[in-house]
Write an enzyme that holds these catalytic residues in place. Structure first.
Site, short mmCIF file in Angstrom:
data_model
loop_
_atom_site.label_atom_id
_atom_site.label_comp_id
_atom_site.label_asym_id
_atom_site.label_seq_id
_atom_site.Cartn_x
_atom_site.Cartn_y
_atom_site.Cartn_z
N GLU A 17 -22.50 22.51 6.82
CA GLU A 17 -23.37 23.25 5.90
C GLU A 17 -24.73 22.58 5.97
O GLU A 17 -24.82 21.34 6.05
CB GLU A 17 -22.81 23.22 4.47
CG GLU A 17 -21.42 23.82 4.33
CD GLU A 17 -21.33 25.27 4.79
OE1 GLU A 17 -22.34 25.99 4.69
OE2 GLU A 17 -20.25 25.66 5.28
N HIS B 93 -17.73 29.25 3.00
CA HIS B 93 -19.00 28.57 3.24
C HIS B 93 -19.00 27.13 2.72
O HIS B 93 -20.06 26.60 2.37
CB HIS B 93 -20.18 29.35 2.64
CG HIS B 93 -20.43 30.66 3.33
ND1 HIS B 93 -20.93 30.74 4.59
CD2 HIS B 93 -20.22 31.94 2.91
CE1 HIS B 93 -21.05 32.02 4.94
NE2 HIS B 93 -20.62 32.76 3.94
N ASP C 104 -17.22 22.02 11.17
CA ASP C 104 -18.10 23.00 10.53
C ASP C 104 -19.12 22.25 9.69
O ASP C 104 -18.79 21.22 9.07
CB ASP C 104 -17.30 23.97 9.65
CG ASP C 104 -18.19 25.08 9.10
OD1 ASP C 104 -18.42 26.07 9.81
OD2 ASP C 104 -18.66 24.94 7.95
N ASP D 166 -13.92 26.06 5.91
CA ASP D 166 -14.24 26.86 7.09
C ASP D 166 -13.65 26.23 8.35
O ASP D 166 -13.20 26.94 9.26
CB ASP D 166 -15.75 26.99 7.24
CG ASP D 166 -16.36 27.94 6.22
OD1 ASP D 166 -15.61 28.42 5.35
OD2 ASP D 166 -17.58 28.19 6.28
#
Length: 616
Positions: free
Chosen positions: A45, A184, A43, A189
């Site tokens: 960001e 998030h 994952d 995540d």
């Protein structure tokens, strides 16, 4: 999450039942069991939504095999610029947190080594993998070409909308009781996605997804059992017509139409072009497709409507019950009133508009007429002579009714009001439009926009019902109409209409004289009894199809018995209710927007545009 955490999904321990006879596997059955596959769930960001102009700020990944966590990878990444404020609020990653963090050119080799020889998994994989590929291209690293699995696509296969409102990670994590709540942040995540992955593979195991090779088709929009049904289209004609999907007990599951090729249309149900879940369910049940070849595309559409009404297939969502469509009726009695009814009767003095798609629409149209005319709204039948002791209703006290129930309004005086209502229903909507224009203008000036929108909706419902009745009634009264239209190959498409119902159709090529075919069509066409006007002798949608065809450019009237015409000022000429309101307001020299100066005020847009010219 500790490395010794154990997650034993259903598919991790797939083994033959004790005592089961050994089975020789085929080449298609040989593959890598999912319990032996190494997955790296990743994952990211980022500073935005597109890798072209945004950067990675955090990478989190979890390596799992056979339900066991083998390792984790997490690092912040310096994007080389500030983090947008809305991203800081969403993720909690601030620009200050990234000061001193490594750049992506330093982080990426470590991540690629961590993910080496594994299947990459991400929730909405195109986003995360797209950023990683873009970073590899910018930093000069070769993308290793790992297989990629998207848990969103897996969820669409394994989880229905009855279970979750959407397929977001947070919704799936809550459904499956993930041990980590998505927040998030990349590693959290990724951990939540691990639990979701295991739950999804557990659901797909009984469906035959037990090996790595099965994942190649697990997210295929066309399931294997549906694709195998494509043979149902074999042998269908390459011509316009209607097709019926039949179930195992010969019941009709679904009726559809094709205006060009039955074979091509039916084949589309077994491809990725078909995305309706209920239709996919229908295809799984179906075991045969019956074609009905039609001479013309118009006949195909009409036959589709009739077959739907006849069989009421459970997978068709179109109107199946024309007898349930409501009308607004002006009753035939000494003191007529307006009501919503389900059928049209042959009675002198009655008037109708409709039919409407729903009772709510019919009620809005009735309210529009009540708003425009002081006609009584009580439901009982009134005698010619008012009985002693009768009391007036609130509408009479407000001046909205002449109170014929008390004898305060004679039959002749009331009849004058009723005649205005009859005119508005059968020919000229001007009085209704003017009354609603005045009301809307006043409400807008008072800035009561919600009430103005309600009045507008009442007017729109009335105009739709009146327009439909005024278009259908002349055709329903016409005993016979023959029309012709040139086809693309130079021939003729011939149509026979009786009382608003398709009684016959034919097609001739350009080398054939159409006149003998017209004579034969009239002689062999369906006999249609005259219905009570304005109702047609067919499903209202069938008459709408015929009217739309007759309105097409190039259509020629060959013969018309009894005449076919509409009032010049009918509601058909009003194509936009809001435009009619604007026109009425301009005619009365008022501003429909109600702008009186003195600054600016935000007002909802009511689509008040210039009215289109009448073609009636």
């Amino acid at each position: 999450m500790s490395p010794d955490r154990r997650l034993r999904p259903v598919w991790a321990d797939a083994s033959p039942a004790p005592g089961a006879a050994p089975v020789q596997l085929t080449l298609d059955d040989v593959g890598t069991p999912l319990s032996d596959v190494t997955f790296v769930v990743v994952d990211l960001e980022t500073t935005g939504g597109t890798p072209a102009d945004c950067e990675i700020t955090e990478i989190g990944a979890v390596k799992v095999r056979g339900g066991e966590v083998l390792g984790e990878f997490q690092t912040l990444v310096d994007p080389g610029g500030p983090v947008p404020p809305y991203i800081q609020v969403l993720t909690g990653i601030t620009t200050a947190m990234l000061v001193g963090a490594p750049r992506i050119e330093t982080v990426l080799p470590s991540f690629l080594e961590f993910a080496r020889d594994s299947v990459l998994v991400a929730h909405n994989a195109p986003f995360d993998i797209g950023f990683l590929k873009a970073a590899a291209a910018r930093t000069g690293h070769t993308w290793p070409g790992n297989k990629v699995l998207d848990t969103v696509r897996l969820a669409r296969r394994a989880v229905t909308r009855d279970e979750v409102p959407n397929h977001k990670l947070s919704s799936l994590a809550a459904l499956f009781g993930a041990s980590v709540t998505p927040n998030h942040r990349a590693l959290s995540d990724a951990r939540a996605t691990v639990d979701v992955l295991h739950a999804l593979l557990g659901r797909l195991g009984p469906l035959g997804v037990t090996h790595l090779e099965d994942l190649a088709t697990a997210t295929d929009p066309v399931p294997a059992d549906v694709r195998r049904k494509r043979t149902l289209a074999d042998g269908l004609p390459d011509a316009p017509g209607v097709y019926l999907f039949r179930g195992p007990h010969e019941e009709v599951l679904y009726v559809g139409t094709s205006t060009t090729s039955l074979r091509t249309r039916v084949r589309s149900y077994f491809t990725s072009a078909e995305k309706r879940q209920r239709i996919t369910e229908m295809v799984r049940i179906a075991h045969r497709v019956d074609p009905v070849v039609c001479a013309t595309p118009l006949e195909a559409r009409v036959r589709e409507l009739r077959l739907i009404a006849e069989h009421s297939p459970r997978y068709n969502r179109r109107s199946r019950f024309p007898e349930r469509m409501p009308w607004v009726r002006l009753t035939s009695e000494p003191f007529p009133r307006l009501s919503v009814v389900r059928d049209v009767r042959d009675e002198d003095g009655a008037a109708y508009i409709g039919p409407f798609s729903s009772s709510a629409s019919a009620q809005l149209a009735l309210d529009a007429l009540h708003e425009s005319f002081p006609v009584r709204q009580c439901t009982r039948r009134l005698p010619l002579v008012a009985p002693a002791g009768a009391a007036a209703c609130v509408l009479a006290e407000l001046g909205r009714c002449g109170a014929p129930c008390l004898g305060q309004q004679s039959v002749d005086a009331y009849a004058a009001v009723v005649e205005r209502v009859r005119t508005a229903m059968s020919s000229d909507p001007a009085e209704v439009v003017a009354a609603h224009a005045e009301r809307i203008t006043w409400l807008v000036r008072q800035e009561r926009f919600e009430e103005a929108a309600t009045v507008r909706d009442r007017l729109a419902a009335y105009l739709r019902g009146a327009s439909r009745a005024q278009r259908v009634a002349p055709l329903s009264r016409c005993p016979e109409l023959v029309a012709a239209r040139r086809t693309d190959d130079g021939g003729w498409e011939l149509v026979l209409v009786r009382h608003g119902r398709l009684a016959g159709t034919a097609r001739v090529d350009r080398r054939t004289d159409p006149r003998p075919v017209v004579t034969a069509l009239q002689a062999s066409g369906e006999h249609v009894a005259a219905p009570p006007s304005p109702a047609p002798a067919a499903h209202p949608e069938e008459t709408d199809l015929l009217l739309a065809w007759l309105d097409k450019p190039g259509v020629r009237l060959v013969e018309v018995a009894g005449g076919w015409s509409m009032p010049a000022r009918s509601a058909v000429a009003v194509v936009d209710p809001a435009a009619a309101v604007a026109g009425a307001a301009r005619h009365a020299q008022v501003d429909p927007a109600g702008d009186q100066g003195g600054g600016t005020t935000h007002r909802p847009h009511l689509s008040l545009v210039a009215p289109a010219p009448s073609t009636a």
